[in-house]
Design a protein around this motif. Structure first.
Motif, mmCIF file in Angstrom:
data_model
loop_
_atom_site.group_PDB
_atom_site.id
_atom_site.type_symbol
_atom_site.label_atom_id
_atom_site.label_comp_id
_atom_site.label_asym_id
_atom_site.label_seq_id
_atom_site.Cartn_x
_atom_site.Cartn_y
_atom_site.Cartn_z
ATOM 1 N N SER A 355 10.527 2.991 -4.747
ATOM 2 C CA SER A 355 10.099 1.626 -4.413
ATOM 3 C C SER A 355 8.646 1.622 -3.972
ATOM 4 O O SER A 355 8.068 2.647 -3.586
ATOM 5 C CB SER A 355 10.976 1.070 -3.294
ATOM 6 O OG SER A 355 10.812 1.843 -2.110
ATOM 7 N N THR A 356 8.050 0.443 -3.999
ATOM 8 C CA THR A 356 6.645 0.308 -3.603
ATOM 9 C C THR A 356 6.455 0.656 -2.130
ATOM 10 O O THR A 356 5.475 1.297 -1.738
ATOM 11 C CB THR A 356 6.176 -1.131 -3.859
ATOM 12 O OG1 THR A 356 6.412 -1.439 -5.239
ATOM 13 C CG2 THR A 356 4.704 -1.300 -3.534
ATOM 14 N N GLU A 357 7.431 0.251 -1.277
ATOM 15 C CA GLU A 357 7.305 0.534 0.159
ATOM 16 C C GLU A 357 7.316 2.034 0.426
ATOM 17 O O GLU A 357 6.564 2.551 1.263
ATOM 18 C CB GLU A 357 8.451 -0.145 0.923
ATOM 19 C CG GLU A 357 8.398 -1.664 0.922
ATOM 20 C CD GLU A 357 8.883 -2.266 -0.376
ATOM 21 O OE1 GLU A 357 9.348 -1.482 -1.250
ATOM 22 O OE2 GLU A 357 8.794 -3.493 -0.545
ATOM 23 N N VAL A 359 6.350 4.428 -1.591
ATOM 24 C CA VAL A 359 5.086 5.011 -2.028
ATOM 25 C C VAL A 359 4.001 4.765 -0.992
ATOM 26 O O VAL A 359 3.203 5.655 -0.661
ATOM 27 C CB VAL A 359 4.695 4.430 -3.399
ATOM 28 C CG1 VAL A 359 3.297 4.891 -3.802
ATOM 29 C CG2 VAL A 359 5.706 4.839 -4.457
ATOM 30 N N GLN A 360 3.953 3.535 -0.452
ATOM 31 C CA GLN A 360 2.935 3.207 0.557
ATOM 32 C C GLN A 360 3.119 4.033 1.823
ATOM 33 O O GLN A 360 2.159 4.492 2.444
ATOM 34 C CB GLN A 360 2.992 1.713 0.864
ATOM 35 C CG GLN A 360 2.525 0.832 -0.299
ATOM 36 C CD GLN A 360 2.667 -0.640 0.006
ATOM 37 O OE1 GLN A 360 3.319 -1.033 0.989
ATOM 38 N NE2 GLN A 360 2.043 -1.471 -0.830
ATOM 39 N N GLU A 361 4.411 4.205 2.227
ATOM 40 C CA GLU A 361 4.684 4.985 3.429
ATOM 41 C C GLU A 361 4.265 6.444 3.252
ATOM 42 O O GLU A 361 3.674 7.056 4.160
ATOM 43 C CB GLU A 361 6.174 4.892 3.752
ATOM 44 C CG GLU A 361 6.541 5.603 5.049
ATOM 45 C CD GLU A 361 8.028 5.478 5.344
ATOM 46 O OE1 GLU A 361 8.503 6.164 6.281
ATOM 47 O OE2 GLU A 361 8.706 4.715 4.628
ATOM 48 N N ALA A 363 1.944 7.585 1.253
ATOM 49 C CA ALA A 363 0.487 7.647 1.217
ATOM 50 C C ALA A 363 -0.095 7.545 2.617
ATOM 51 O O ALA A 363 -1.079 8.225 2.950
ATOM 52 C CB ALA A 363 -0.049 6.527 0.325
ATOM 53 N N SER A 364 0.497 6.716 3.447
ATOM 54 C CA SER A 364 0.009 6.566 4.831
ATOM 55 C C SER A 364 0.183 7.855 5.613
ATOM 56 O O SER A 364 -0.713 8.266 6.376
ATOM 57 C CB SER A 364 0.744 5.411 5.512
ATOM 58 O OG SER A 364 0.506 4.197 4.822
ATOM 59 N N ARG A 365 1.347 8.529 5.423
ATOM 60 C CA ARG A 365 1.572 9.793 6.130
ATOM 61 C C ARG A 365 0.570 10.863 5.703
ATOM 62 O O ARG A 365 0.047 11.615 6.517
ATOM 63 C CB ARG A 365 3.002 10.277 5.864
ATOM 64 C CG ARG A 365 4.068 9.479 6.593
ATOM 65 C CD ARG A 365 5.386 10.269 6.651
ATOM 66 N NE ARG A 365 5.827 10.642 5.325
ATOM 67 C CZ ARG A 365 6.641 9.893 4.583
ATOM 68 N NH1 ARG A 365 7.064 8.717 5.029
ATOM 69 N NH2 ARG A 365 7.025 10.311 3.402
#
Length: 375
Positions: A355-357, A359-361, A363-365
């Motif tokens: 999911s997009t969420e 992937v974003q999580e 990348a943030s880590r």
């Protein structure tokens, strides 16, 4: 590139070839022979196209001598084809008119490649005999096609009587794959002599005659010739052995079945060979074909003249395999092959899509870890 030279001379054609060679460059390098095609206007395009395709395996200079109207004054119309219009060769088309039609050898001589073999090919009607023809005398190999004669059987008989080393016929080339399959079958156990054979094919098929002659000469056993309708070509071969027969049957002109004792029936691709493919095969060798010579001059005379024997009679007598049964066997093998191929197919699982969420999580880590390490 196509260059037309109407009402010209061989000297002008030769000079134009030199100029084109300088302009185009490598198109003239690596030619291994000169191929002379002797043909009428009606059949010229088909013959040149086949020679172009064959030249991709054997780069050569192709000279097509096209006979025109013998009436009127002598005239030479030439055409030079190079590049994409000439395959891997250079093509010189010479159209002869008037009395010049009977002097093609004089016209073609200045255009022969120096220190290169010469092959002559008559796609349709050929002179009798080819070895004494003016064009035939200058060639190391002379290719004819008895299948194009009005009476192919008489044509083959005449070729046998007048054979000279270097003669060959495309009827022989068309059965090359048949000969290879039969030889391979006899190379497998049981290693028993063949006590008889029956070759079945079209009533107008010189290839069938030559294959029968080859078997008679090589196997030293009685060989019968059974006929089918004109135009059907090669149909079947039965080799009789004490342990069981070897049957090679092509019911539809494309796929054959090979049956022999103690082995499963095999389905083999055996499509009819095209003109360009046969011509390319003949251009592979420039020495006399001794096997063809034996089949033609000795083998044909040993074949039982059973042209009055039809394929149906031969099948009924048990001398030839059933074409219908071979067709059913080929269809059965094809169905089994498709069924086996379907059983081997496995549907791949569709991978889960993140999911997009998520992937974003992730990348943030990763960015936070990198920032912390730099600090």
């Amino acid at each position: 590139m196509i260059v037309d030279l109407p009402s010209t001379s061989t000297q002008a054609v030769s000079k134009k070839l030199v100029r084109l060679r300088n302009d185009v460059g490598a198109m003239a390098l690596g030619r291994v022979l000169t191929l002379i095609i002797v043909v009428d206007e009606a059949d010229a395009d088909e013959a040149i196209e086949a020679a172009n395709d064959a030249s991709r395996q054997h780069p050569c200079r192709i000279i097509a001598l096209v006979s025109g109207n013998k009436r009127g004054t002598s005239r030479l119309d030439a055409q030079i084809r190079v590049g994409g219009d000439a395959g891997a060769s250079e093509v010189v088309v010479l159209r002869l008119f008037g009395p010049l039609v009977d002097h093609g050898d004089s016209v073609v001589t200045p255009l022969l490649l120096p220190d290169s073999p010469v092959v002559a090919w008559w796609p349709k009607a050929a002179p009798h005999p080819v070895s004494t023809d003016p064009i035939g005398r200058m060639a190391q190999r002379r290719i004819t096609d008895a299948a194009e004669a009005r009476n192919p059987h008489k044509e083959m008989d005449y070729r046998a009587q007048t054979y000279k080393p270097g003669d060959t016929d495309l009827a022989w080339t068309r059965v090359t794959l048949w000969r290879g399959l039969l030889a391979a079958a006899l190379d497998q156990p049981p290693f028993e002599p063949v006590v008889g054979a029956t070759v079945t094919g079209g009533s107008d098929s010189p290839s069938t005659d030559l294959l029968a002659g080859w078997l008679a000469q090589m196997l030293k056993c009685p060989v019968k010739r059974a006929r089918t309708r004109a135009g059907s070509g090669m149909i079947s071969v039965r080799l009789e052995r004490r342990s069981g027969d070897v049957d090679l049957v092509r019911p539809d002109g494309n796929v054959a079945t090979l049956t022999q004792a103690g082995q499963p029936v095999r389905r083999i691709g055996l499509a009819r060979r095209g003109l360009a493919e046969c011509l390319a095969d003949e251009l592979r060798r420039l020495d006399p074909d001794e096997i063809y010579a034996q089949a033609l001059t000795k083998g044909l005379a040993k074949v039982s003249q059973g042209r009055s024997t039809t394929a149906s009679k031969a099948i009924a007598n048990g001398d030839a395999p059933s074409v219908e049964q071979a067709a059913r066997e080929a269809n059965r093998l094809a169905r089994e092959a498709r069924k086996h191929a379907s059983a081997q197919m496995v549907e791949a699982e569709v991978p889960e899509t993140a999911s997009t969420e998520a992937v974003q999580e992730a990348a943030s880590r990763k960015l936070a870890d990198k920032t912390g390490s730099e600090a």
